[in-house]
Motif scaffolding. Structure first.
Motif, PDB file in Angstrom:
ATOM      1  N   ALA A 157       0.661  -1.492   0.309  1.00 26.84           N
ATOM      2  CA  ALA A 157      -0.048   0.229   0.457  1.00 26.84           C
ATOM      3  C   ALA A 157       0.855   1.588   0.263  1.00 26.84           C
ATOM      4  O   ALA A 157       1.039   2.296  -0.978  1.00 26.84           O
ATOM      5  CB  ALA A 157      -0.970   0.182   1.660  1.00 26.84           C
ATOM      6  N   GLU A 158       2.060   1.440   0.441  1.00 24.42           N
ATOM      7  CA  GLU A 158       2.875   2.735   0.587  1.00 24.42           C
ATOM      8  C   GLU A 158       3.363   2.297  -0.687  1.00 24.42           C
ATOM      9  O   GLU A 158       3.647   3.669  -1.457  1.00 24.42           O
ATOM     10  CB  GLU A 158       4.037   2.504   2.045  1.00 24.42           C
ATOM     11  N   SER A 201       2.180   1.350  -3.546  1.00 22.67           N
ATOM     12  CA  SER A 201       1.616   1.795  -4.478  1.00 22.67           C
ATOM     13  C   SER A 201       0.882   4.108  -4.533  1.00 22.67           C
ATOM     14  O   SER A 201       1.268   4.197  -5.028  1.00 22.67           O
ATOM     15  CB  SER A 201      -0.318   1.547  -3.883  1.00 22.67           C
ATOM     16  N   ARG A 202       1.254   3.967  -3.153  1.00 25.07           N
ATOM     17  CA  ARG A 202       1.274   5.569  -2.741  1.00 25.07           C
ATOM     18  C   ARG A 202       2.015   6.693  -2.760  1.00 25.07           C
ATOM     19  O   ARG A 202       2.154   7.375  -3.293  1.00 25.07           O
ATOM     20  CB  ARG A 202       0.862   5.881  -1.294  1.00 25.07           C
ATOM     21  N   LYS A 223       2.607   9.263  -5.968  1.00 28.68           N
ATOM     22  CA  LYS A 223       2.853  10.524  -5.503  1.00 28.68           C
ATOM     23  C   LYS A 223       3.665  11.203  -6.677  1.00 28.68           C
ATOM     24  O   LYS A 223       3.892  12.061  -6.737  1.00 28.68           O
ATOM     25  CB  LYS A 223       2.856  10.533  -4.060  1.00 28.68           C
ATOM     26  N   SER A 229       9.710   8.013   2.068  1.00 28.46           N
ATOM     27  CA  SER A 229       8.377   8.547   2.195  1.00 28.46           C
ATOM     28  C   SER A 229       8.746   9.532   2.959  1.00 28.46           C
ATOM     29  O   SER A 229       8.200  11.264   2.763  1.00 28.46           O
ATOM     30  CB  SER A 229       7.556   7.905   3.641  1.00 28.46           C
TER      31      SER A 229
END
Length: 95
Positions: free
Chosen positions: A20-21, A23-24, A28, A91
């Motif tokens: 999920a991260e 994909s995020r 971005k 991130s």
């Protein structure tokens, strides 16, 4: 459920969170300027490679005999720690 099964489930959940991260971060990166997008894409590629390494370790762990799984757990945890740090670092740079 045994400790081994619980650990496998925990690692699978962490991999789901990682997916999920990633994909995020990919979403971005798509919105970034072209020069930054290249940099982000490189970081995402590295994260995906580390994710694959963690998947391999998890598969080895799942297939290990009862006597070997404790030793493999250490290797799996080490791979996860490296991956987790890479995600946190990426991130932070994407913010």
């Amino acid at each position: 459920m045994s400790n081994r099964e619980e650990y496998v489930q925990k690692m699978k959940a962490k991999l789901d969170e990682l997916n999920a991260e990633v994909s995020r971060l990919e979403a971005k990166a798509k919105g970034a300027e072209a020069d930054l997008r290249v940099k982000y894409d490189d970081e995402i590629k590295q994260l995906k490679e580390r994710r694959e390494e963690a998947k391999v370790k998890l598969a080895e762990f799942q297939q290990a005999g009862d006597s070997a799984w404790q030793d493999l757990k250490i290797g799996l945890q080490g791979a996860w720690d490296i991956l987790d740090e890479a995600i946190k670092s990426a991130s932070a740079r994407f913010k």
